[in-house]
Structure formats: structure tokens, C-alpha cells
Design an enzyme around this catalytic site. Structure first.
Site, PDB file in Angstrom:
ATOM      1  N   SER A 113      14.192  36.232  -7.256  1.00 23.68           N
ATOM      2  CA  SER A 113      15.439  35.478  -7.357  1.00 23.68           C
ATOM      3  C   SER A 113      15.549  34.841  -8.720  1.00 23.68           C
ATOM      4  O   SER A 113      14.564  34.632  -9.423  1.00 23.68           O
ATOM      5  CB  SER A 113      15.465  34.393  -6.296  1.00 23.68           C
ATOM      6  OG  SER A 113      14.444  33.456  -6.594  1.00 23.68           O
ATOM      7  N   LYS A 114      16.789  34.541  -9.049  1.00 24.16           N
ATOM      8  CA  LYS A 114      17.117  33.913 -10.317  1.00 24.16           C
ATOM      9  C   LYS A 114      16.355  32.615 -10.510  1.00 24.16           C
ATOM     10  O   LYS A 114      16.008  32.250 -11.617  1.00 24.16           O
ATOM     11  CB  LYS A 114      18.602  33.578 -10.295  1.00 24.16           C
ATOM     12  CG  LYS A 114      19.414  34.279 -11.337  1.00 24.16           C
ATOM     13  CD  LYS A 114      20.809  33.704 -11.297  1.00 24.16           C
ATOM     14  CE  LYS A 114      21.803  34.730 -11.805  1.00 24.16           C
ATOM     15  NZ  LYS A 114      23.166  34.390 -11.569  1.00 24.16           N
TER      16      LYS A 114
END
Ligand code: GLU
Length: 486
Positions: A256-257
């Protein structure tokens, strides 16, 4: 299908940037195509109008091309199967959805969002495993449907999934996959805005573009039963399916970011080499069956096979990417490094207006290439080749600049000033003579000298630095340092 040339596609929805997971999918498709003398198509799945992002397509194409994944057909490279933007293919989806309605394999649904919401709530209360449409509109008769269509009220088209069926398919990576049709919703195929959903457009296009292998992320595995039904309903031959393992953060959560960069452009901006990024991404879920980790694109093309893609999630290990970056950097020729360094200088606000000759920069490349892992480190680790040092490392000053240093440096300066077009060895020779004259070890001169000309206490050999900077600059820098020490 066996005798057909393999035809694969990367089919991203343009979200604004290319995710590294997207790069992995694109790369595996590309490698599969190139390994098998096949074709690689880029198709843009832009049917979600709410997610339209200005400039997203251009960005995506730019990133794909930067990574070296030239597509055979796609936007801007028209071939037999275009257009390659789904938003330009709406008539096709409409035609096929009507064909299914005709055959009773899909149907119009006029239910209001309120009814659907109430249905969902009811099913939640009944603790059903998942909310599903109750086929309410399937029970309307022809006349009712006609009337509703005429009235122009909002409608969608739904897939008519038959209950109590097994939906089975083979996946190259996951083997035999089985779904129960009772868990498959009557998927919307055409939305109320007239645009198709991913499922319909994806299957229609894979068929019309003669795609032989669908290679995509595991997150699409649960959509595949819907696709299988569509292929069967249309009577179309199915492509081979290969669902690639998930990408994970080091703590094994989904990549994930929040835990780091996920956009290819971020890695590009940080100075990663495309060869390193591609090499790294290729190993996220695939290996050739040995310990080899360093690959060029050509080697990847030669070695790649879908059979060697693993099922289990692949951990995104930044350390490994950094290591590969250094490895790739070191494999580059001096000329390649020169052009990358020039690009870096050009993009550096402070340096872009300076001019350095190729000969000068090649000398820098030579002296520094074993000491850097990133191109920008040529500038950050040896700034003194580009700008005159204004500051000198504090601790090194205390260590090597002594009371007697200015006098000693002056002697050295004079000895250097007598040299005519000096080579590296001439500086060395002169320094040794001065040390002998002063009756001190060479180290007593080398350290203060290094600090004076570079402002730093580490780096390549001091004679290399002197030689690269050139006599005039060396003398100037010694003078400045002498003033500073005093
Ligand atoms: N548009 C889907 C995506 O954004 C494509 C999935 C597929 O390859 O079928 O990844």
C-alpha cells in the site's frame, strides 16, 4: 488456439499513475509475448467515468515506455484491433449485451437504488454471506419491460447467473479453480449511464482482440467466474488464465501507498534505473529456478515462463531494489553513465547552467562509479567536482587541520604550481618530495590536502581528485583553505 501466435494485453484503468503492481503485470505480459514471439497490446479500460483523471493516460504510457515495455498495438499505435480505449468501443458492448438479452442470458433491471439498498439490508439481517440481486426484474413480462424501456426510466443490464452450477477453470498458476454459481451475483454488465462494467467490456475485448492469454493480478481471480460464464454464454473460446500473486509489504500486508512509494514515477524521480526497477519487479513472484538475481531485459525475455510464477504473495523488499540499482549501475559503460549524469546535471537547479566537458565528466564517472549506487550520488557524494567547497567537514577539520598546516599547504601549493600539465603521478611525486623536505609522513599532507580541495574526508584517491580538478583549480582551493584555517 494452440497454433495461434500468443497475444497478450495489459489492460489498466487509468488512475493517474502506474502502480508497481501494474508494472509487474505489464512486464510479465511483455516478457511472455517476447519470449514466445507473440504480441503485446495495451488496452485502456476507462469505462468508469467517475474515476476519470486528467492526463492519466499520458502518464501511464510515459511510465510504460520509460520501463522499456514497447507495445505492439495500443493508443497511438493503431493496429487491426483498435480502438484501444474502451470508451471508444461502446457500440460493441451494447451490441453484445443485446445479444445476451435476446437469448435470455442477460436481462434489463429497472430497480431503484432505494430498492437495492433495502434488499442489501434485508440480506445482511438474514446474515447471508454476501448481498446478491434477487432477480426481481427477471420476473417481468415482455410488455412490462417494453413499457419501462419506453418510459426512459433508469435501467441496467444484468448477467443471468443460473444457480446451483459449478464454474470451473484452469489457471496456469493456481491450477484448477472452482466456484459455486450461488456465490456469483447477477453482475451488472451495462450501467445506467450506458457504459459497460469492467466484466463485460473486458471479456468482449479479450475476445475481439483475439487475446490468447489473460495474465493479470490475483485480485481479479474472483471476477473470473463471471468472465467464464460470459465466454460460455457467447459460445466463445476462453483464453488461458494466469493470476499473478499479490504484492506484499514486508509485514505481509497488501502493498500500500502508506508503507512507501507505489508509483513507478516515484522510483523514477528518486533516481532508480529503469533496468534495476524492471529486474526487481520481474522477481516479484517469478524466478528462473536458480539463485540468479541480476537480469537484463534480454535475459528476462529469454528465461521467463508462466510456469515458474509462484502462487504465494511476493514481498516488496526495498533493500533488494537498492542493491540491484547499484549492480545495474556498475554494469553500465562509462558512456552510458556519462549520459545519465548529464541528464542529472541538467535537472539540477544549481548546476544546470554550468558547463562541464565530456572529458571532465568521464573522469568523474571513472573515479566515482564504484562508490555510488544511484546516479544522483555522483552529485551528492562528490559535490566538489561540480562546485567549489564552501564548507569543510567539521570533525575532519579538527583532526587534520593543525597549527602548522597552513605553512605546509603553502609549500605544497608552491611545489604543485611548478608542475607543467601534471599527471596524477606528478602530484604524488611532488607531495612526497615536500613531505620528505618537511620530514613528515605523507599522511600529514594528504589529509589536510584532501579536506582543502574537496571539503570532505572521504572519496576517491586524492591524486585522482587533483588530476580531475586540474592544477588551476587545485591551487585556488588550497589558497582558500589556507585563508580559512588561519
Ligand atoms: N482494468 C483492470 C485493471 O485495472 C484489468 C484487469 C484485467 O487485466 O483483466 O487492472
Amino acid at each position: 488456439m494452440i497454433n495461434e501466435i500468443p497475444k497478450v494485453r495489459f489492460a489498466p484503468s487509468p488512475t493517474g499513475y502506474l502502480h508497481v503492481g501494474g508494472l509487474r503485470t505489464a512486464l510479465y505480459n511483455y516478457l511472455y509475448a517476447k519470449h514466445n514471439n507473440g504480441e503485446f497490446i495495451l488496452r485502456i479500460e476507462d469505462t468508469d467515468r467517475n474515476r476519470y483523471v486528467e492526463g492519466a493516460l499520458e502518464n501511464l504510457i510515459e511510465s510504460i515506455k520509460w520501463c522499456g515495455l514497447e507495445y505492439d498495438e495500443g493508443p497511438g499505435k493503431e493496429g487491426k484491433y483498435g480502438p484501444y480505449l474502451q470508451s471508444q468501443r461502446l457500440a460493441l458492448y451494447k451490441k453484445y449485451s443485446e445479444e445476451l438479452i435476446e437469448k435470455g442470458l442477460a436481462y434489463y433491471c429497472f430497480c431503484t437504488p432505494e430498492r437495492l439498498e433495502a434488499l442489501k439490508k434485508e440480506q445482511q439481517q438474514q446474515k447471508l454471506p454476501q448481498a446478491k440481486y434477487d432477480k426481481h426484474c427477471l420476473r417481468s413480462n415482455k410488455a412490462e419491460i417494453e413499457a419501462k424501456l419506453k418510459s426512459g426510466i433508469q435501467k441496467v443490464v444484468r448477467l443471468n447467473v443460473e444457480p446451483n452450477q459449478k464454474i470451473i477453470f484452469e489457471d496456469v498458476i493456481h491450477g484448477r479453480v472452482e466456484f459455486d454459481s450461488n456465490n456469483v451475483d447477477d453482475q451488472v454488465l451495462i450501467k445506467s449511464d450506458g457504459y459497460p462494467t469492467y466484466h463485460l467490456a473486458n471479456v468482449v475485448d479479450d475476445h475481439s482482440m483475439k487475446i490468447t492469454h489473460v495474465i493479470r493480478g490475483e485480485e481479479w481471480l474472483s471476477s473470473t467466474p463471471k468472465h467464464i460464464l460470459l465466454y460460455d454464454f457467447f459460445g466463445w473460446e476462453k483464453p488461458v488464465f494466469a493470476h499473478l500473486p499479490l504484492l506484499l509489504n514486508p509485514n505481509r500486508s497488501k502493498l500500500s501507498k502508506r508503507q512507501g512509494d507505489v508509483a513507478v514515477e516515484d522510483y523514477r524521480a528518486k533516481g532508480y534505473l529503469k533496468d534495476a526497477l524492471v529486474n526487481f519487479v520481474a522477481l516479484l513472484g517469478w524466478n528462473a529456478g536458480d539463485d540468479k538475481e541480476f537480469y537484463s531485459m534480454n535475459e528476462l525475455i529469454e528465461k521467463f515462463s508462466l510456469e515458474r510464477v509462484n502462487k504465494s504473495g511476493a514481498v516488496f523488499d526495498l533493500e533488494k531494489l537498492n542493491w540491484l540499482n547499484a549492480e545495474h549501475l556498475r554494469k553500465k559503460t562509462d558512456e552510458e553513465l556519462l549520459s545519465l549524469l548529464k541528464f542529472e546535471i541538467h535537472n539540477n537547479l544549481e548546476l544546470k547552467s554550468q558547463s562541464y566537458s565530456d572529458e571532465y565528466l568521464l573522469n568523474v564517472v571513472n573515479a566515482m562509479k564504484e562508490r555510488v549506487s544511484f546516479i544522483n550520488e555522483f552529485l551528492t557524494k562528490s559535490p566538489y567536482f561540480f562546485i567549489t567547497p564552501l564548507e569543510y567537514e567539521e570533525t575532519a577539520q579538527q583532526k587534520s587541520w593543525k597549527y602548522e598546516t597552513p605553512e605546509q599547504l603553502k609549500k605544497l601549493r608552491n611545489a604543485f604550481s611548478l608542475l607543467n600539465n601534471p599527471a596524477k603521478e606528478d602530484y604524488e611525486h611532488a607531495l612526497k618530495n615536500v613531505a620528505a623536505e618537511l620530514n613528515i609522513g605523507v599522511g600529514k599532507l594528504i589529509h589536510p590536502l584532501r579536506l582543502s580541495v574537496s571539503g570532505m574526508s572521504t572519496g576517491p584517491g586524492v591524486y585522482d581528485i587533483l588530476h580531475i580538478l586540474g592544477k588551476g583549480e587545485v591551487l585556488k582551493r588550497i589558497d582558500t583553505a589556507v585563508e580559512k584555517i588561519k
